[in-house]
Design an enzyme around this catalytic site. Sequence first.
Site, PDB file in Angstrom:
ATOM      1  N   LYS A  74       0.799  -1.190   0.176  1.00  8.32           N
ATOM      2  CA  LYS A  74       0.197   0.171  -0.124  1.00  8.32           C
ATOM      3  C   LYS A  74       0.663   1.308  -0.021  1.00  8.32           C
ATOM      4  O   LYS A  74       0.527   2.130  -0.764  1.00  8.32           O
ATOM      5  CB  LYS A  74      -0.953   0.219   1.398  1.00  8.32           C
ATOM      6  CG  LYS A  74      -1.695  -1.231   1.160  1.00  8.32           C
ATOM      7  CD  LYS A  74      -2.781  -0.919   2.340  1.00  8.32           C
ATOM      8  CE  LYS A  74      -2.483  -0.919   3.756  1.00  8.32           C
ATOM      9  NZ  LYS A  74      -1.708  -2.088   4.271  1.00  8.32           N
ATOM     10  N   ARG A 133      -9.248   1.153   8.653  1.00  7.51           N
ATOM     11  CA  ARG A 133      -8.726  -0.273   9.152  1.00  7.51           C
ATOM     12  C   ARG A 133      -9.834  -0.807   9.677  1.00  7.51           C
ATOM     13  O   ARG A 133      -9.825  -2.054  10.250  1.00  7.51           O
ATOM     14  CB  ARG A 133      -7.339  -0.099  10.107  1.00  7.51           C
ATOM     15  CG  ARG A 133      -6.236   0.077   9.581  1.00  7.51           C
ATOM     16  CD  ARG A 133      -5.547  -1.254   9.133  1.00  7.51           C
ATOM     17  NE  ARG A 133      -3.984  -1.309   9.375  1.00  7.51           N
ATOM     18  CZ  ARG A 133      -2.984  -0.618   9.136  1.00  7.51           C
ATOM     19  NH1 ARG A 133      -3.282   0.430   8.780  1.00  7.51           N
ATOM     20  NH2 ARG A 133      -1.827  -1.134   9.110  1.00  7.51           N
ATOM     21  N   ARG A 172      11.966  -7.170   5.619  1.00  7.56           N
ATOM     22  CA  ARG A 172      12.323  -5.818   5.315  1.00  7.56           C
ATOM     23  C   ARG A 172      13.053  -5.223   6.323  1.00  7.56           C
ATOM     24  O   ARG A 172      12.769  -5.220   7.516  1.00  7.56           O
ATOM     25  CB  ARG A 172      10.931  -5.121   5.155  1.00  7.56           C
ATOM     26  CG  ARG A 172      10.777  -3.761   4.597  1.00  7.56           C
ATOM     27  CD  ARG A 172       9.327  -3.347   4.457  1.00  7.56           C
ATOM     28  NE  ARG A 172       8.431  -3.001   5.543  1.00  7.56           N
ATOM     29  CZ  ARG A 172       7.156  -2.711   5.660  1.00  7.56           C
ATOM     30  NH1 ARG A 172       6.699  -2.552   4.545  1.00  7.56           N
ATOM     31  NH2 ARG A 172       6.357  -2.684   6.756  1.00  7.56           N
ATOM     32  N   ARG A 201      12.139  -2.417  11.200  1.00  3.37           N
ATOM     33  CA  ARG A 201      11.029  -1.912  12.078  1.00  3.37           C
ATOM     34  C   ARG A 201      10.412  -2.699  13.072  1.00  3.37           C
ATOM     35  O   ARG A 201      10.275  -4.159  12.700  1.00  3.37           O
ATOM     36  CB  ARG A 201       9.636  -1.719  10.949  1.00  3.37           C
ATOM     37  CG  ARG A 201       9.372  -0.181  10.627  1.00  3.37           C
ATOM     38  CD  ARG A 201       8.421  -0.066   9.792  1.00  3.37           C
ATOM     39  NE  ARG A 201       7.086  -0.592   9.966  1.00  3.37           N
ATOM     40  CZ  ARG A 201       6.021  -0.456   9.018  1.00  3.37           C
ATOM     41  NH1 ARG A 201       6.092   0.042   8.162  1.00  3.37           N
ATOM     42  NH2 ARG A 201       4.911  -0.804   9.799  1.00  3.37           N
ATOM     43  N   ARG A 222       0.141  -8.806  13.499  1.00  2.14           N
ATOM     44  CA  ARG A 222      -0.683  -7.656  12.610  1.00  2.14           C
ATOM     45  C   ARG A 222      -1.570  -8.614  11.693  1.00  2.14           C
ATOM     46  O   ARG A 222      -2.613  -7.766  11.220  1.00  2.14           O
ATOM     47  CB  ARG A 222       0.518  -6.898  11.890  1.00  2.14           C
ATOM     48  CG  ARG A 222       1.263  -5.903  12.724  1.00  2.14           C
ATOM     49  CD  ARG A 222       2.452  -5.650  12.088  1.00  2.14           C
ATOM     50  NE  ARG A 222       2.359  -4.524  11.216  1.00  2.14           N
ATOM     51  CZ  ARG A 222       3.118  -4.437  10.120  1.00  2.14           C
ATOM     52  NH1 ARG A 222       4.496  -4.887  10.377  1.00  2.14           N
ATOM     53  NH2 ARG A 222       3.021  -3.550   9.114  1.00  2.14           N
TER      54      ARG A 222
END
Length: 222
Positions: free
Chosen positions: A13, A88, A127, A160, A171
């Site tokens: 996104k 969300r 990531r 992160r 998540r």
Amino acid sequence: MRLILLGLPGAGKGTQAKILAGRQGLLHVSTGDMFRDAAAEGTALGTRAQEYMTAGQLVPDEVTIGMLLERIAKPDAQVGLMLDGFPRTLPQAEALDRALAEQGSEIDAVLYIKVPEDELMERLTGRWSCPQCGAIYHTQSKPPQVAEVCDECGAALTQRADDQPATVQARLDTNREWTEQLAQYYRAQGKLHEVDGTGSPESITGRLLEALQGVSLQGRKA
Ligand code: AMP
């Protein structure tokens, strides 16, 4: 034009929102970025949001909705919106619809980027990014030349906190049901466009632009 990018964490996104906002002249608004900025600044909102983010949970609606509605009421948001990571939850979607209706406007389209969950898991846990220059890497698809060191500026790369495996699973679990409910909500409004989110970023952008071509803007106001 007011658009929403919907999709599970890691669906791309953020990457696609930046590209599409640039191409269409829209303001890119990411609630995740807003929370991370607030946390980095150490504001009361940021400190509170950080606790939820690190746990892979959603920041409560009463905090998130107020922050987002305030942002989109600002003059620079009147050019059009590319919402990334908001709504969300269903209450967030309903609050957004009400606020836009008060301004005499509405969401034009919702682009739902779909990616299989095993691929999302792999994308997110691999990531890494550079805290100094913002460059983004991936252990599999875009590794740095020297492990955990930025090719661009030599700084030590960081992951992160919420991209660590246990949090990533949380998540996905948190977002899965809400994402389906939101898809259903916008499908019922005739605004949902499902787009295959696998393949290269360029090919995904192409599919999103194609989906947008079919969006009727008739009846929208400014
Ligand atoms: P993102 O960068 O969009 O993946 O967001 C990172 C984290 O910020 C999420 O895991 C949530 O903890 C929080 N967050 C971002 N957007 C929202 C939202 N619309 N509602 C609740 N929490 C959010």
